[in-house]
Design an enzyme around this catalytic site. Sequence first.
Site, PDB file in Angstrom:
ATOM      1  N   GLU A 288       0.884  -1.164   0.000  1.00 42.27           N
ATOM      2  CA  GLU A 288       0.000   0.000   0.000  1.00 42.27           C
ATOM      3  C   GLU A 288       0.921   1.214   0.000  1.00 42.27           C
ATOM      4  OE1 GLU A 288      -1.801   2.995   0.144  1.00 42.27           O
ATOM      5  OE2 GLU A 288      -1.783   2.782   2.311  1.00 42.27           O
ATOM      6  N   CYS A 322      -2.964   8.469   2.936  1.00 42.83           N
ATOM      7  CA  CYS A 322      -2.667   7.911   1.610  1.00 42.83           C
ATOM      8  C   CYS A 322      -3.727   8.330   0.607  1.00 42.83           C
ATOM      9  CB  CYS A 322      -2.595   6.384   1.676  1.00 42.83           C
ATOM     10  SG  CYS A 322      -1.329   5.762   2.788  1.00 42.83           S
ATOM     11  N   ALA A 488     -12.285   5.906   3.585  1.00 38.37           N
ATOM     12  CA  ALA A 488     -12.855   4.622   3.165  1.00 38.37           C
ATOM     13  C   ALA A 488     -13.410   3.849   4.360  1.00 38.37           C
ATOM     14  CB  ALA A 488     -11.795   3.786   2.460  1.00 38.37           C
TER      15      ALA A 488
END
Length: 538
Positions: A288, A322, A488
Amino acid sequence: MLSRTAVASLRCVRGTSKSSVRNLSARASTILSALDIPVTTEVPGVYDGRWGGTGDILESVCPSTGEVLARVQSASPRELHDALDKSKEAHLFLRKLPAPRRGDLLRQLREALAAKRDALGALVSLEMGKIKTEGVGEVQEFVDICDYAIGLSRMMNGRVVASERPGHSILEVPNPLGTVGVLTAFNFPVAVYGWNFSLSFAAGNANVWKPSPTTPLCAIAVTKIIADVLERNGIPGAVSTLVTGGKDLGEAIVNSADIPLVSFTGSEAVGRVVGKAVQSRFGKTILELGGNNASIIMPDADLSMAVPAVFFGAVGTAGQRCTSTRRLYLHRDIAPCFLDALQKLYASVRVGDPLVASTLLGPLHTRTAVDTYSSAVKCLRDNGAQILTGGQRYDQDGLRQGNFVQPTIAVPKSVDPTDTIWSTETFAPVLNVGVFDELEQAIGWNNAVPQGLSSSLWTRDMRNIGKWIGPEGSDAGIVNVNVGTSGAEIGAAFGGNKSTGWGRESGGDAWKQYVRWSACTINFSDAAPLAQGVDFST
Protein backbone atom coordinates in the site's frame (compact mmCIF):
# COMPACT_ATOMS: atom_id res chain seq x y z
CA MET A 1 12.33 -0.57 5.84
CA LEU A 2 11.24 2.92 6.85
CA SER A 3 8.26 4.75 5.44
CA ARG A 4 7.62 8.29 4.28
CA THR A 5 9.59 10.72 6.47
CA ALA A 6 10.62 8.25 9.14
CA VAL A 7 14.29 7.90 8.20
CA ALA A 8 15.25 11.50 8.69
CA SER A 9 13.14 12.02 11.81
CA LEU A 10 14.19 8.92 13.72
CA ARG A 11 16.24 9.65 16.80
CA CYS A 12 18.46 6.80 17.99
CA VAL A 13 20.51 7.06 21.15
CA ARG A 14 23.11 4.37 21.73
CA GLY A 15 24.49 3.23 25.05
CA THR A 16 22.11 5.30 27.16
CA SER A 17 21.44 4.39 30.76
CA LYS A 18 18.11 2.70 31.29
CA SER A 19 17.60 4.57 34.56
CA SER A 20 17.07 7.97 32.90
CA VAL A 21 14.02 9.90 34.07
CA ARG A 22 11.67 11.88 31.80
CA ASN A 23 9.94 15.12 32.74
CA LEU A 24 6.65 14.84 30.90
CA SER A 25 3.94 17.43 30.50
CA ALA A 26 0.78 16.71 32.47
CA ARG A 27 -1.29 15.96 29.36
CA ALA A 28 1.27 13.49 27.99
CA SER A 29 1.65 11.79 31.36
CA THR A 30 -2.13 11.41 31.70
CA ILE A 31 -2.53 9.87 28.24
CA LEU A 32 0.38 7.42 28.63
CA SER A 33 -0.65 6.38 32.13
CA ALA A 34 -4.18 5.58 30.94
CA LEU A 35 -2.62 3.02 28.57
CA ASP A 36 -0.17 1.53 31.08
CA ILE A 37 2.88 3.03 29.36
CA PRO A 38 5.67 3.93 31.82
CA VAL A 39 6.10 7.69 32.26
CA THR A 40 9.33 7.83 34.32
CA THR A 41 11.48 5.09 32.79
CA GLU A 42 12.40 3.82 29.36
CA VAL A 43 9.68 1.82 27.62
CA PRO A 44 10.21 -1.78 26.46
CA GLY A 45 9.56 -1.95 22.72
CA VAL A 46 9.70 -5.70 22.06
CA TYR A 47 6.98 -8.24 22.79
CA ASP A 48 7.01 -11.94 21.92
CA GLY A 49 5.15 -13.24 24.95
CA ARG A 50 7.46 -11.23 27.19
CA TRP A 51 8.37 -7.55 27.11
CA GLY A 52 11.97 -6.51 26.49
CA GLY A 53 14.31 -4.54 24.28
CA THR A 54 18.09 -4.14 24.36
CA GLY A 55 18.66 -2.40 21.02
CA ASP A 56 19.01 1.29 20.22
CA ILE A 57 16.85 3.79 22.08
CA LEU A 58 14.13 5.44 19.99
CA GLU A 59 12.76 8.81 21.02
CA SER A 60 9.07 9.42 20.42
CA VAL A 61 8.54 13.13 19.76
CA CYS A 62 5.24 15.00 19.93
CA PRO A 63 4.82 16.78 16.56
CA SER A 64 2.69 19.60 17.97
CA THR A 65 5.09 20.65 20.74
CA GLY A 66 8.47 18.99 20.13
CA GLU A 67 8.26 17.30 23.53
CA VAL A 68 10.05 13.97 23.90
CA LEU A 69 7.24 11.65 24.97
CA ALA A 70 9.25 8.52 25.64
CA ARG A 71 12.48 6.68 25.11
CA VAL A 72 11.75 3.24 23.73
CA GLN A 73 14.03 0.20 23.97
CA SER A 74 14.04 -1.25 20.46
CA ALA A 75 14.84 -4.80 19.35
CA SER A 76 18.40 -5.98 18.91
CA PRO A 77 19.22 -8.36 16.02
CA ARG A 78 19.30 -11.25 18.50
CA GLU A 79 15.90 -10.31 19.90
CA LEU A 80 14.43 -10.13 16.41
CA HIS A 81 15.80 -13.59 15.61
CA ASP A 82 14.31 -14.99 18.82
CA ALA A 83 11.00 -13.24 18.20
CA LEU A 84 10.71 -14.77 14.72
CA ASP A 85 11.38 -18.22 16.17
CA LYS A 86 8.69 -17.72 18.80
CA SER A 87 6.25 -16.54 16.14
CA LYS A 88 6.81 -19.74 14.18
CA GLU A 89 6.11 -21.79 17.31
CA ALA A 90 3.02 -19.72 18.11
CA HIS A 91 1.63 -20.38 14.64
CA LEU A 92 1.89 -24.12 15.22
CA PHE A 93 -0.44 -23.64 18.18
CA LEU A 94 -2.79 -21.19 16.52
CA ARG A 95 -3.35 -23.17 13.32
CA LYS A 96 -4.93 -26.00 15.35
CA LEU A 97 -7.39 -23.65 17.02
CA PRO A 98 -10.76 -23.74 15.21
CA ALA A 99 -11.42 -20.59 13.22
CA PRO A 100 -14.63 -19.73 15.16
CA ARG A 101 -12.59 -19.92 18.36
CA ARG A 102 -10.13 -17.46 16.85
CA GLY A 103 -13.16 -15.34 16.04
CA ASP A 104 -14.19 -15.36 19.69
CA LEU A 105 -10.73 -14.10 20.65
CA LEU A 106 -11.21 -11.27 18.17
CA ARG A 107 -14.55 -10.52 19.84
CA GLN A 108 -12.76 -10.15 23.15
CA LEU A 109 -10.15 -7.93 21.51
CA ARG A 110 -12.88 -5.82 19.98
CA GLU A 111 -14.37 -5.23 23.43
CA ALA A 112 -10.97 -4.42 24.93
CA LEU A 113 -10.19 -1.92 22.16
CA ALA A 114 -13.59 -0.28 22.47
CA ALA A 115 -13.05 0.18 26.20
CA LYS A 116 -9.77 2.02 25.49
CA ARG A 117 -10.94 3.81 22.34
CA ASP A 118 -10.79 7.37 23.64
CA ALA A 119 -7.48 6.90 25.46
CA LEU A 120 -5.86 5.20 22.49
CA GLY A 121 -7.28 7.84 20.14
CA ALA A 122 -5.73 10.54 22.32
CA LEU A 123 -2.37 8.80 22.05
CA VAL A 124 -2.67 8.79 18.25
CA SER A 125 -3.24 12.56 18.38
CA LEU A 126 -0.36 13.07 20.79
CA GLU A 127 2.25 10.97 18.99
CA MET A 128 1.17 11.10 15.32
CA GLY A 129 -0.49 14.54 15.31
CA LYS A 130 -3.92 13.95 13.76
CA ILE A 131 -6.86 15.73 15.36
CA LYS A 132 -8.86 14.16 18.17
CA THR A 133 -11.88 13.02 16.16
CA GLU A 134 -9.60 11.37 13.59
CA GLY A 135 -7.52 9.68 16.29
CA VAL A 136 -10.62 8.17 17.88
CA GLY A 137 -11.96 7.30 14.43
CA GLU A 138 -8.78 5.40 13.65
CA VAL A 139 -9.19 3.22 16.72
CA GLN A 140 -12.81 2.68 15.69
CA GLU A 141 -11.50 1.26 12.40
CA PHE A 142 -9.67 -1.45 14.37
CA VAL A 143 -12.87 -2.14 16.32
CA ASP A 144 -14.86 -2.35 13.09
CA ILE A 145 -12.43 -4.70 11.34
CA CYS A 146 -12.54 -6.96 14.40
CA ASP A 147 -16.32 -7.11 13.95
CA TYR A 148 -15.80 -8.00 10.30
CA ALA A 149 -13.22 -10.69 11.08
CA ILE A 150 -15.41 -12.26 13.77
CA GLY A 151 -18.04 -13.04 11.17
CA LEU A 152 -15.39 -13.97 8.62
CA SER A 153 -14.00 -16.60 10.98
CA ARG A 154 -17.09 -18.72 10.19
CA MET A 155 -17.08 -17.89 6.48
CA MET A 156 -13.52 -18.43 5.21
CA ASN A 157 -14.84 -20.93 2.75
CA GLY A 158 -13.22 -22.91 -0.01
CA ARG A 159 -15.12 -24.26 -3.00
CA VAL A 160 -16.39 -27.56 -4.38
CA VAL A 161 -15.57 -27.87 -8.09
CA ALA A 162 -17.30 -30.34 -10.40
CA SER A 163 -15.01 -33.08 -11.69
CA GLU A 164 -15.22 -34.56 -15.18
CA ARG A 165 -14.35 -37.98 -13.73
CA PRO A 166 -17.09 -40.18 -12.24
CA GLY A 167 -16.83 -40.66 -8.50
CA HIS A 168 -14.51 -37.67 -8.05
CA SER A 169 -14.85 -34.28 -6.38
CA ILE A 170 -12.45 -31.34 -6.41
CA LEU A 171 -12.09 -29.07 -3.39
CA GLU A 172 -10.30 -25.72 -3.19
CA VAL A 173 -9.12 -25.47 0.41
CA PRO A 174 -7.65 -22.45 2.27
CA ASN A 175 -5.13 -23.00 5.07
CA PRO A 176 -2.97 -20.62 7.14
CA LEU A 177 0.26 -19.30 5.64
CA GLY A 178 2.38 -19.26 8.81
CA THR A 179 3.85 -15.96 9.98
CA VAL A 180 2.87 -12.63 8.40
CA GLY A 181 5.17 -9.61 8.61
CA VAL A 182 3.37 -6.27 8.93
CA LEU A 183 5.38 -3.08 8.38
CA THR A 184 3.25 0.00 9.04
CA ALA A 185 3.64 3.74 8.47
CA PHE A 186 3.31 6.64 10.89
CA ASN A 187 0.11 8.12 9.46
CA PHE A 188 -2.20 5.31 10.59
CA PRO A 189 -0.26 3.86 13.53
CA VAL A 190 -3.19 1.77 14.82
CA ALA A 191 -5.64 1.00 12.02
CA VAL A 192 -3.29 -0.53 9.43
CA TYR A 193 -2.05 -3.17 11.85
CA GLY A 194 -5.68 -3.76 12.78
CA TRP A 195 -6.63 -4.40 9.14
CA ASN A 196 -3.83 -6.91 8.77
CA PHE A 197 -3.88 -8.57 12.18
CA SER A 198 -7.62 -9.17 12.33
CA LEU A 199 -7.83 -10.99 8.98
CA SER A 200 -4.49 -12.74 9.38
CA PHE A 201 -5.32 -13.96 12.89
CA ALA A 202 -8.76 -15.15 11.81
CA ALA A 203 -7.02 -17.13 9.05
CA GLY A 204 -4.74 -18.78 11.63
CA ASN A 205 -1.45 -16.90 11.16
CA ALA A 206 1.01 -15.53 13.65
CA ASN A 207 2.01 -11.90 13.04
CA VAL A 208 5.18 -9.84 13.47
CA TRP A 209 4.58 -6.09 13.64
CA LYS A 210 7.33 -3.63 12.86
CA PRO A 211 5.77 -0.15 13.26
CA SER A 212 7.16 3.18 12.12
CA PRO A 213 10.04 4.16 14.42
CA THR A 214 8.37 7.54 14.96
CA THR A 215 5.13 6.10 16.40
CA PRO A 216 6.33 3.31 18.69
CA LEU A 217 4.03 4.23 21.59
CA CYS A 218 0.86 3.64 19.58
CA ALA A 219 2.16 0.18 18.67
CA ILE A 220 3.14 -0.59 22.25
CA ALA A 221 -0.28 0.48 23.56
CA VAL A 222 -2.12 -1.65 20.99
CA THR A 223 0.13 -4.64 21.67
CA LYS A 224 -0.52 -4.36 25.42
CA ILE A 225 -4.27 -4.62 24.74
CA ILE A 226 -3.81 -7.60 22.39
CA ALA A 227 -1.36 -9.31 24.77
CA ASP A 228 -3.80 -9.06 27.67
CA VAL A 229 -6.52 -10.83 25.65
CA LEU A 230 -4.12 -13.54 24.47
CA GLU A 231 -2.66 -14.17 27.92
CA ARG A 232 -6.10 -14.40 29.57
CA ASN A 233 -6.99 -17.14 27.10
CA GLY A 234 -3.75 -19.10 27.29
CA ILE A 235 -2.71 -18.16 23.74
CA PRO A 236 1.02 -17.66 23.04
CA GLY A 237 1.74 -13.95 22.97
CA ALA A 238 4.01 -14.37 19.96
CA VAL A 239 0.97 -14.72 17.68
CA SER A 240 1.14 -10.89 17.82
CA THR A 241 4.83 -10.11 18.12
CA LEU A 242 6.03 -6.50 18.27
CA VAL A 243 9.54 -5.38 17.28
CA THR A 244 10.23 -1.65 17.32
CA GLY A 245 13.34 -0.35 15.61
CA GLY A 246 14.80 1.06 12.44
CA LYS A 247 15.70 0.09 8.91
CA ASP A 248 17.79 -2.97 9.83
CA LEU A 249 14.81 -4.70 11.45
CA GLY A 250 12.58 -3.98 8.48
CA GLU A 251 15.16 -5.41 6.10
CA ALA A 252 15.53 -8.55 8.20
CA ILE A 253 11.77 -9.17 8.17
CA VAL A 254 11.52 -8.53 4.43
CA ASN A 255 14.38 -10.93 3.71
CA SER A 256 13.30 -13.69 6.11
CA ALA A 257 12.32 -16.94 4.40
CA ASP A 258 10.25 -17.71 7.52
CA ILE A 259 7.77 -14.95 6.61
CA PRO A 260 5.80 -15.99 3.51
CA LEU A 261 3.76 -12.77 3.38
CA VAL A 262 4.94 -9.20 3.99
CA SER A 263 2.40 -6.38 4.21
CA PHE A 264 4.12 -3.02 3.75
CA THR A 265 2.64 0.46 3.94
CA GLY A 266 4.88 3.36 2.95
CA SER A 267 6.52 5.18 0.08
CA GLU A 268 6.71 4.03 -3.52
CA ALA A 269 10.52 4.06 -3.40
CA VAL A 270 10.78 1.77 -0.39
CA GLY A 271 7.86 -0.35 -1.60
CA ARG A 272 9.75 -1.06 -4.81
CA VAL A 273 12.70 -2.36 -2.74
CA VAL A 274 10.40 -4.45 -0.53
CA GLY A 275 8.58 -5.94 -3.51
CA LYS A 276 11.79 -6.98 -5.26
CA ALA A 277 13.32 -8.45 -2.11
CA VAL A 278 10.27 -10.55 -1.20
CA GLN A 279 9.74 -11.69 -4.79
CA SER A 280 13.39 -12.76 -5.03
CA ARG A 281 12.65 -15.39 -2.37
CA PHE A 282 9.22 -16.19 -3.88
CA GLY A 283 7.32 -14.65 -1.01
CA LYS A 284 4.02 -12.73 -1.23
CA THR A 285 3.47 -9.02 -0.65
CA ILE A 286 0.63 -6.66 0.11
CA LEU A 287 1.88 -3.20 -0.87
CA GLU A 288 0.00 0.00 0.00
CA LEU A 289 2.16 2.81 -1.37
CA GLY A 290 1.73 6.30 -2.82
CA GLY A 291 -1.63 7.91 -3.50
CA ASN A 292 -1.68 10.97 -5.78
CA ASN A 293 -5.46 11.25 -5.64
CA ALA A 294 -7.71 13.42 -7.79
CA SER A 295 -11.23 14.82 -7.47
CA ILE A 296 -13.07 15.82 -10.63
CA ILE A 297 -15.92 18.34 -10.34
CA MET A 298 -18.48 18.47 -13.16
CA PRO A 299 -20.70 21.52 -13.78
CA ASP A 300 -23.81 19.64 -12.56
CA ALA A 301 -22.19 18.69 -9.23
CA ASP A 302 -23.82 19.62 -5.93
CA LEU A 303 -21.21 22.11 -4.71
CA SER A 304 -22.68 22.17 -1.20
CA MET A 305 -21.42 18.58 -0.93
CA ALA A 306 -18.36 18.70 -3.15
CA VAL A 307 -16.62 21.73 -1.63
CA PRO A 308 -16.58 20.40 1.99
CA ALA A 309 -15.51 16.96 0.72
CA VAL A 310 -12.52 18.40 -1.14
CA PHE A 311 -11.71 20.54 1.91
CA PHE A 312 -11.59 17.48 4.16
CA GLY A 313 -9.76 15.40 1.57
CA ALA A 314 -7.00 17.99 1.14
CA VAL A 315 -6.72 19.36 4.70
CA GLY A 316 -7.75 16.41 6.91
CA THR A 317 -4.83 14.78 8.76
CA ALA A 318 -2.80 17.75 7.44
CA GLY A 319 -2.69 16.05 4.04
CA GLN A 320 -1.01 12.94 5.45
CA ARG A 321 -3.51 10.28 4.43
CA CYS A 322 -2.67 7.91 1.61
CA THR A 323 -6.07 8.93 0.23
CA SER A 324 -5.66 12.71 0.70
CA THR A 325 -6.87 14.82 -2.23
CA ARG A 326 -3.79 16.19 -3.98
CA ARG A 327 -5.18 17.06 -7.42
CA LEU A 328 -8.41 18.96 -8.12
CA TYR A 329 -9.79 19.12 -11.65
CA LEU A 330 -12.59 21.68 -12.09
CA HIS A 331 -14.87 22.12 -15.08
CA ARG A 332 -14.34 25.57 -16.52
CA ASP A 333 -17.97 26.58 -15.95
CA ILE A 334 -17.80 26.23 -12.17
CA ALA A 335 -14.09 26.73 -11.43
CA PRO A 336 -14.28 30.35 -10.17
CA CYS A 337 -17.22 29.81 -7.79
CA PHE A 338 -15.79 26.49 -6.53
CA LEU A 339 -12.39 28.01 -5.75
CA ASP A 340 -14.01 30.99 -4.06
CA ALA A 341 -16.03 28.70 -1.77
CA LEU A 342 -13.04 26.46 -1.10
CA GLN A 343 -10.79 29.40 -0.15
CA LYS A 344 -13.39 30.57 2.35
CA LEU A 345 -13.26 27.17 4.05
CA TYR A 346 -9.46 27.26 4.06
CA ALA A 347 -9.57 30.69 5.72
CA SER A 348 -11.82 29.32 8.46
CA VAL A 349 -9.70 26.30 9.40
CA ARG A 350 -8.90 26.09 13.11
CA VAL A 351 -5.25 25.14 13.60
CA GLY A 352 -3.66 24.11 16.88
CA ASP A 353 -3.39 21.40 19.48
CA PRO A 354 -4.87 18.24 17.94
CA LEU A 355 -6.19 17.18 21.34
CA VAL A 356 -8.52 20.19 21.51
CA ALA A 357 -11.91 19.14 20.17
CA SER A 358 -12.42 22.26 18.03
CA THR A 359 -9.11 21.91 16.15
CA LEU A 360 -9.38 20.91 12.48
CA LEU A 361 -5.71 21.14 11.49
CA GLY A 362 -2.89 19.56 13.45
CA PRO A 363 0.83 19.43 12.66
CA LEU A 364 2.81 17.53 10.10
CA HIS A 365 4.41 14.52 11.71
CA THR A 366 8.10 15.50 11.47
CA ARG A 367 10.43 18.37 10.68
CA THR A 368 11.41 16.48 7.54
CA ALA A 369 7.78 16.59 6.42
CA VAL A 370 7.83 20.37 6.90
CA ASP A 371 10.91 20.56 4.66
CA THR A 372 9.10 18.44 2.03
CA TYR A 373 6.15 20.83 2.14
CA SER A 374 8.41 23.87 1.79
CA SER A 375 10.27 22.32 -1.14
CA ALA A 376 7.00 21.51 -2.92
CA VAL A 377 5.71 25.06 -2.50
CA LYS A 378 9.03 26.50 -3.72
CA CYS A 379 8.89 24.24 -6.78
CA LEU A 380 5.38 25.49 -7.55
CA ARG A 381 6.42 29.12 -7.23
CA ASP A 382 9.57 28.60 -9.28
CA ASN A 383 7.44 27.12 -12.06
CA GLY A 384 5.02 30.02 -12.14
CA ALA A 385 2.10 28.52 -10.20
CA GLN A 386 -0.39 30.87 -8.61
CA ILE A 387 -0.61 30.30 -4.84
CA LEU A 388 -4.21 31.10 -3.91
CA THR A 389 -3.77 30.50 -0.19
CA GLY A 390 -1.18 29.14 2.22
CA GLY A 391 2.38 28.36 1.19
CA GLN A 392 4.07 29.06 4.53
CA ARG A 393 4.63 27.71 8.01
CA TYR A 394 2.56 28.98 10.91
CA ASP A 395 4.87 31.06 13.05
CA GLN A 396 2.67 32.51 15.78
CA ASP A 397 2.96 31.74 19.48
CA GLY A 398 1.68 28.30 20.40
CA LEU A 399 2.48 26.85 16.98
CA ARG A 400 6.14 27.76 16.52
CA GLN A 401 7.47 24.71 18.40
CA GLY A 402 5.39 22.29 16.35
CA ASN A 403 5.35 21.21 12.72
CA PHE A 404 2.44 23.40 11.63
CA VAL A 405 2.08 24.48 7.98
CA GLN A 406 -0.60 26.39 6.11
CA PRO A 407 -2.85 24.32 3.83
CA THR A 408 -2.05 25.42 0.29
CA ILE A 409 -4.06 25.74 -2.91
CA ALA A 410 -1.96 26.20 -6.04
CA VAL A 411 -2.89 26.67 -9.70
CA PRO A 412 0.04 25.57 -11.87
CA LYS A 413 0.48 27.29 -15.24
CA SER A 414 -0.64 24.16 -17.10
CA VAL A 415 -1.72 20.58 -16.53
CA ASP A 416 1.02 18.21 -17.60
CA PRO A 417 0.63 14.88 -15.77
CA THR A 418 4.23 13.96 -16.63
CA ASP A 419 5.54 17.04 -14.83
CA THR A 420 6.88 16.46 -11.29
CA ILE A 421 4.37 18.96 -9.91
CA TRP A 422 1.51 16.67 -10.94
CA SER A 423 3.09 13.20 -10.96
CA THR A 424 4.74 13.24 -7.51
CA GLU A 425 2.87 12.71 -4.27
CA THR A 426 3.63 15.43 -1.72
CA PHE A 427 2.70 14.08 1.71
CA ALA A 428 1.46 17.43 3.00
CA PRO A 429 -1.61 19.70 2.58
CA VAL A 430 -0.82 20.96 -0.94
CA LEU A 431 -3.66 20.89 -3.48
CA ASN A 432 -2.94 21.51 -7.18
CA VAL A 433 -5.81 22.73 -9.35
CA GLY A 434 -6.40 22.29 -13.08
CA VAL A 435 -9.30 23.38 -15.29
CA PHE A 436 -10.85 21.14 -17.95
CA ASP A 437 -13.56 21.38 -20.61
CA GLU A 438 -14.59 17.73 -21.18
CA LEU A 439 -14.87 14.78 -18.80
CA GLU A 440 -12.65 12.65 -21.05
CA GLN A 441 -9.86 15.19 -20.64
CA ALA A 442 -10.12 15.06 -16.84
CA ILE A 443 -10.19 11.25 -16.80
CA GLY A 444 -7.06 11.26 -18.94
CA TRP A 445 -5.31 13.52 -16.42
CA ASN A 446 -6.55 11.38 -13.54
CA ASN A 447 -5.08 8.22 -15.09
CA ALA A 448 -1.83 9.66 -16.45
CA VAL A 449 0.10 9.70 -13.15
CA PRO A 450 2.03 6.65 -11.88
CA GLN A 451 -0.14 6.19 -8.79
CA GLY A 452 -3.63 4.70 -8.67
CA LEU A 453 -5.10 4.67 -5.17
CA SER A 454 -8.22 6.84 -4.86
CA SER A 455 -10.29 9.03 -7.17
CA SER A 456 -13.56 10.92 -6.99
CA LEU A 457 -16.09 12.27 -9.50
CA TRP A 458 -18.80 14.76 -8.56
CA THR A 459 -21.78 14.71 -10.93
CA ARG A 460 -25.52 13.99 -11.13
CA ASP A 461 -25.41 12.72 -14.70
CA MET A 462 -25.74 8.93 -14.93
CA ARG A 463 -23.87 8.93 -18.22
CA ASN A 464 -20.84 10.46 -16.51
CA ILE A 465 -21.08 7.92 -13.70
CA GLY A 466 -21.23 5.01 -16.12
CA LYS A 467 -18.15 6.20 -17.96
CA TRP A 468 -16.24 6.94 -14.71
CA ILE A 469 -16.67 3.49 -13.14
CA GLY A 470 -16.33 1.55 -16.40
CA PRO A 471 -13.42 0.53 -18.63
CA GLU A 472 -13.01 4.08 -19.98
CA GLY A 473 -12.98 5.59 -16.50
CA SER A 474 -10.68 5.89 -13.52
CA ASP A 475 -7.89 3.30 -13.25
CA ALA A 476 -7.55 3.73 -9.47
CA GLY A 477 -8.33 1.08 -6.86
CA ILE A 478 -10.95 3.37 -5.28
CA VAL A 479 -13.38 4.97 -7.74
CA ASN A 480 -15.90 7.13 -5.89
CA VAL A 481 -18.94 9.07 -7.07
CA ASN A 482 -20.17 12.05 -5.04
CA VAL A 483 -17.85 10.91 -2.23
CA GLY A 484 -14.40 12.37 -1.56
CA THR A 485 -11.12 10.55 -2.10
CA SER A 486 -10.54 10.14 1.64
CA GLY A 487 -12.37 8.22 4.34
CA ALA A 488 -12.85 4.62 3.16
CA GLU A 489 -14.99 2.14 5.13
CA ILE A 490 -13.67 -1.28 6.20
CA GLY A 491 -16.26 -3.42 4.37
CA ALA A 492 -14.67 -3.07 0.92
CA ALA A 493 -11.12 -4.04 0.04
CA PHE A 494 -8.75 -1.08 0.40
CA GLY A 495 -5.81 -0.56 -1.95
CA GLY A 496 -4.61 0.83 -5.22
CA ASN A 497 -3.27 -0.05 -8.64
CA LYS A 498 -0.12 0.79 -10.60
CA SER A 499 2.68 2.20 -8.41
CA THR A 500 0.35 2.18 -5.40
CA GLY A 501 1.23 -1.51 -5.31
CA TRP A 502 -1.89 -3.54 -6.30
CA GLY A 503 -2.33 -4.75 -2.70
CA ARG A 504 -5.70 -5.02 -0.95
CA GLU A 505 -6.37 -4.84 2.78
CA SER A 506 -9.42 -4.78 5.06
CA GLY A 507 -12.72 -6.02 3.55
CA GLY A 508 -13.93 -7.67 0.37
CA ASP A 509 -11.77 -10.62 -0.70
CA ALA A 510 -8.65 -9.26 1.03
CA TRP A 511 -8.67 -12.21 3.47
CA LYS A 512 -7.75 -14.58 0.64
CA GLN A 513 -4.23 -13.15 0.59
CA TYR A 514 -3.56 -14.41 4.12
CA VAL A 515 -4.03 -18.12 3.27
CA ARG A 516 -2.42 -20.69 1.02
CA TRP A 517 -4.73 -22.44 -1.42
CA SER A 518 -4.76 -26.12 -2.32
CA ALA A 519 -6.72 -27.90 -5.03
CA CYS A 520 -7.67 -31.31 -3.63
CA THR A 521 -9.07 -34.00 -5.94
CA ILE A 522 -10.80 -36.79 -4.02
CA ASN A 523 -11.60 -40.15 -5.61
CA PHE A 524 -14.43 -42.00 -3.83
CA SER A 525 -15.02 -44.52 -6.65
CA ASP A 526 -13.61 -47.99 -7.38
CA ALA A 527 -11.73 -46.82 -10.47
CA ALA A 528 -8.88 -44.41 -11.15
CA PRO A 529 -9.54 -42.76 -14.53
CA LEU A 530 -7.24 -40.05 -15.84
CA ALA A 531 -8.44 -36.58 -16.78
CA GLN A 532 -8.94 -35.46 -20.38
CA GLY A 533 -9.65 -39.07 -21.38
CA VAL A 534 -5.98 -40.07 -21.25
CA ASP A 535 -5.53 -43.85 -21.48
CA PHE A 536 -2.28 -45.19 -19.99
CA SER A 537 -3.34 -48.81 -19.60
CA THR A 538 -0.98 -51.66 -20.48
